[in-house]
Design an enzyme around this catalytic site. Structure first.
Site, PDB file in Angstrom:
ATOM      1  N   PHE A 153     -11.958   3.970   3.099  1.00 41.40           N
ATOM      2  CA  PHE A 153     -12.306   3.497   1.490  1.00 41.40           C
ATOM      3  C   PHE A 153     -14.189   4.725   1.879  1.00 41.40           C
ATOM      4  O   PHE A 153     -15.007   4.396   0.427  1.00 41.40           O
ATOM      5  CB  PHE A 153     -13.527   2.235   1.494  1.00 41.40           C
ATOM      6  CG  PHE A 153     -11.956   1.518   1.933  1.00 41.40           C
ATOM      7  CD1 PHE A 153     -11.089   1.338   1.702  1.00 41.40           C
ATOM      8  CD2 PHE A 153     -12.455   0.198   2.837  1.00 41.40           C
ATOM      9  CE1 PHE A 153     -10.442   0.950   2.073  1.00 41.40           C
ATOM     10  CE2 PHE A 153     -11.020  -0.804   3.361  1.00 41.40           C
ATOM     11  CZ  PHE A 153     -10.013  -0.475   3.148  1.00 41.40           C
TER      12      PHE A 153
ATOM     13  N   LEU B  29     -24.421   5.291   9.903  1.00 47.02           N
ATOM     14  CA  LEU B  29     -23.593   4.002  10.502  1.00 47.02           C
ATOM     15  C   LEU B  29     -21.868   4.354  10.760  1.00 47.02           C
ATOM     16  O   LEU B  29     -21.665   4.482  11.877  1.00 47.02           O
ATOM     17  CB  LEU B  29     -23.356   2.616  10.367  1.00 47.02           C
ATOM     18  CG  LEU B  29     -25.066   2.171  10.542  1.00 47.02           C
ATOM     19  CD1 LEU B  29     -25.967   1.130   9.873  1.00 47.02           C
ATOM     20  CD2 LEU B  29     -26.498   2.898  11.361  1.00 47.02           C
ATOM     21  N   GLY B  30     -21.389   5.267  10.247  1.00 47.20           N
ATOM     22  CA  GLY B  30     -19.970   5.368  10.136  1.00 47.20           C
ATOM     23  C   GLY B  30     -18.785   4.856   9.106  1.00 47.20           C
ATOM     24  O   GLY B  30     -19.173   5.827   8.258  1.00 47.20           O
ATOM     25  N   SER B  31     -18.206   5.782   9.088  1.00 46.70           N
ATOM     26  CA  SER B  31     -17.344   6.211   7.991  1.00 46.70           C
ATOM     27  C   SER B  31     -15.482   5.465   7.938  1.00 46.70           C
ATOM     28  O   SER B  31     -14.778   5.713   9.397  1.00 46.70           O
ATOM     29  CB  SER B  31     -17.355   7.060   7.598  1.00 46.70           C
ATOM     30  OG  SER B  31     -16.675   7.967   8.568  1.00 46.70           O
ATOM     31  N   GLY B  32     -14.731   5.461   6.950  1.00 49.16           N
ATOM     32  CA  GLY B  32     -13.778   4.969   7.413  1.00 49.16           C
ATOM     33  C   GLY B  32     -12.410   5.287   5.932  1.00 49.16           C
ATOM     34  O   GLY B  32     -13.335   6.385   5.552  1.00 49.16           O
TER      35      GLY B  32
ATOM     36  N   ASP C 188      -8.520  -9.495   4.987  1.00 52.42           N
ATOM     37  CA  ASP C 188      -8.584  -8.474   5.588  1.00 52.42           C
ATOM     38  C   ASP C 188      -8.845  -8.820   6.450  1.00 52.42           C
ATOM     39  O   ASP C 188     -10.140  -8.248   7.143  1.00 52.42           O
ATOM     40  CB  ASP C 188      -9.159  -7.031   4.951  1.00 52.42           C
ATOM     41  CG  ASP C 188      -9.062  -5.879   5.453  1.00 52.42           C
ATOM     42  OD1 ASP C 188      -7.779  -6.079   6.661  1.00 52.42           O
ATOM     43  OD2 ASP C 188      -9.008  -4.994   5.452  1.00 52.42           O
TER      44      ASP C 188
ATOM     45  N   GLU D  47     -18.251   5.437   3.484  1.00 50.67           N
ATOM     46  CA  GLU D  47     -19.007   5.177   4.561  1.00 50.67           C
ATOM     47  C   GLU D  47     -20.189   4.183   4.486  1.00 50.67           C
ATOM     48  O   GLU D  47     -20.448   4.130   3.664  1.00 50.67           O
ATOM     49  CB  GLU D  47     -20.507   6.948   4.814  1.00 50.67           C
ATOM     50  CG  GLU D  47     -19.277   8.719   4.777  1.00 50.67           C
ATOM     51  CD  GLU D  47     -19.906   9.299   4.537  1.00 50.67           C
ATOM     52  OE1 GLU D  47     -19.611  10.410   4.734  1.00 50.67           O
ATOM     53  OE2 GLU D  47     -20.872   9.289   3.740  1.00 50.67           O
ATOM     54  N   VAL D  48     -20.440   3.892   5.527  1.00 53.52           N
ATOM     55  CA  VAL D  48     -21.774   3.092   5.312  1.00 53.52           C
ATOM     56  C   VAL D  48     -22.991   3.833   5.933  1.00 53.52           C
ATOM     57  O   VAL D  48     -22.951   4.254   7.087  1.00 53.52           O
ATOM     58  CB  VAL D  48     -21.458   1.658   6.635  1.00 53.52           C
ATOM     59  CG1 VAL D  48     -22.101   0.579   6.848  1.00 53.52           C
ATOM     60  CG2 VAL D  48     -19.584   1.370   5.895  1.00 53.52           C
TER      61      VAL D  48
END
EC number: 2.7.10.2
Length: 512
Positions: free
Chosen positions: A252, A247-250, A361, A254-255
């Site tokens: 920290f 679904l996404g990455s950042g 956050d 991945e999701v």
């Protein structure tokens, strides 16, 4: 010897029901995860003198072999309520079989209500806010005449009737007599709310419209855990998790959209090796799992015994609020939806506030979007255990790194967080909402933002932002933390953003 075996089998047969299924292979057990029923009910069944009787409010599909499937409206006998989130129950006269079978297993406790109680009525919605009642009645599936009854916000012990009339929701106070009885006008008093509903479903008698069908309960609650077994043992086998779609990455990790136990859709955050200390995370996660609120993402389980660490939560299919806003850009999302987003986030944060818990956050990237315009706060507390590296992150002398553009000035200076520093971040989140996900302090580096904040600079009012909305943002950015509003105050301000003094229909309308 033969007679002894016969007597022994007669005694054991009710307790070993699965051994006697060969007698009728045409029987199909609707829920394979439930316990097998006896071939024939014992003489003392259904034991109606034991346990409490409940009605299912929503459909539930068994997730494990110990769970019990049921549909809204089914009758259940609850046998054990010792665990807060999962009760042991027996299914009474399972629908569709015509066999009077009783199946047994664990059920999520927030999916049922006591039989013949007010909470079991399909038209009773409990202590929801007026704004939430309007939102639910305005779902496209509801038609004119759809209605619900809720607890009054302002008059303890009274109730409110909310009715959909040609696309407009109207509200009426249901008052209660000291000696008992409910009424809209004293010329017509009812001894129970059921009598009240029955009467106004036959005639409008002064209402804007005759009551038709109860408002659909589309907002299904989230079970507190993946299952009864994971309620207390929530370090789970990573082999029980399938990663289906990224679904996404950042920074920290991945999701992923995943599947647990081949039955349950979940979200899985896979963390980069070294992004956090597992022991620090487990200490924080133990607290996070105990926080339960409809506007907070529910932490279900973790896999920490090897890298990558998995964090398993409920799945929100529309991703982050930041991406959701950016993808819309104002095509379908307008002020009424934006205020609703903010109110829902404030509701979740007000709960954290009541639990003396700090997010650290809060930002649009950490709010997730589900079906039917549901918004939930995610990743609360994780900022304390993540090790991050980004040019817009400020590293203090204590080696704690901060997302500068969302962080309150005092937290940047001292590295001390409070619920009031979360309020500052909420003000930045309001800016993200009203600008459809634009970066705050666009074009500035983290160091420049710190310098500007030291000179009392504040983000300017966006061109499409109403003064009333901007005023709330400015309150969140008060230089004195103690002067910033509480999340409880922010919640009711946003809930009542569009309200006027004439939100309830005049009861004089009922006087002929």
């Amino acid at each position: 010897m033969g007679s002894v075996c016969v007597r022994l089998w007669a005694y054991l047969q009710p307790f070993l029901p699965c051994w006697s299924q060969e007698a009728d292979k045409s029987v199909v057990i609707e829920n394979p995860g439930a316990f097998c029923p006896p071939e024939a009910p014992r003489s003392q069944e259904p034991e109606r003198s034991h346990g409490q009787y409940f009605v299912a409010l929503f459909d539930y599909q068994a997730r494990t072999a110990e769970d019990l499937s049921f549909r809204a409206g089914d009758k259940l006998q609850v046998l054990d309520t010792s665990h807060e989130g999962w009760w042991l129950a027996r299914h009474l006269e399972k629908k569709g079989t015509g066999l009077g079978q009783q199946l047994q297993g664990y059920i999520p406790s927030n999916y049922v209500a006591e039989d013949r109680s007010l909470q079991a009525e399909p038209w009773f919605f409990g202590a929801i806010k007026r704004a939430d009642a309007e939102k639910q009645l305005l779902y496209s599936e509801n038609q004119t005449g759809a209605f619900l009854i809720r607890e009054s916000e302002s008059q303890k012990g009274d109730f409110s009737l909310s009715v959909l009339d040609e696309g407009v929701v109207k509200h009426y106070r249901i008052r209660r007599l000291d000696e008992g009885g409910f009424f809209l006008t004293r010329r017509k008093v009812f001894s129970t709310l059921n009598e009240f509903v029955n009467y106004y479903t036959t005639t409008s008698d002064g209402l804007c419209v005759k009551l038709e069908k109860p408002c659909l309960k589309i907002q299904v609650p989230t079970p507190f855990d993946l299952s009864y077994k994971t309620a207390d043992q929530w370090e789970i086998d990573r082999n029980s998790i399938q990663l289906l779609k990224r679904l996404g990455s950042g920074q920290f990790g991945e999701v992923w959209e995943g599947l647990w136990n081949n039955t349950t859709p979940v979200a899985v955050k896979t963390l980069k090796p070294g992004s956090m200390d597992p022991n620090d995370f487990l200490r924080e996660a133990q607290i996070m799992k105990s926080l339960r609120h409809p506007k907070l993402i529910q932490l279900y389980a973790v896999c920490t015994l090897e890298d990558p660490i998995y964090i398993i939560t409920e799945l929100m299919r529309h991703g982050s609020l930041q991406e959701y806003l950016q993808n819309d850009g104002g095509s379908k999302i307008h002020l009424i939806q934006q205020v609703d987003m903010a109110a829902q986030v404030a509701s979740g944060m007000a709960y954290l506030e009541s639990q003396n818990y700090i997010h650290r956050d809060l930002a649009a990237r950490n709010v997730l979007v589900g079906e039917h315009n549901i918004y939930k706060v995610a990743d609360f507390g994780l900022a304390r255990v993540f090790k991050v590296d980004n040019e817009d992150i400020y590293e203090s002398k204590h080696e704690i790194k901060l997302p500068v553009k969302w962080t309150a000035p005092e937290a940047i200076r001292t590295n001390k967080f409070s619920i009031k520093s979360d309020v500052w971040s909420f003000g930045i989140l309001l800016y993200e909402i009203i600008t459809y996900g634009k970066m705050p302090y666009s074009g500035m580096t983290g160091a420049q933002v710190i310098q500007m904040l030291s000179q009392n600079y504040r983000l300017p009012q966006p061109s499409n932002c109403p003064q009333q909305f901007y005023s709330i943002m400015l309150e969140c950015w008060n230089v004195e933390p103690k002067q910033r509003p509480t999340f409880e105050t922010l919640h009711w301000k946003l809930e009542d953003y569009f309200e006027t003094d004439c939100s309830y229909s005049d009861t004089n309308n009922f006087i002929n």
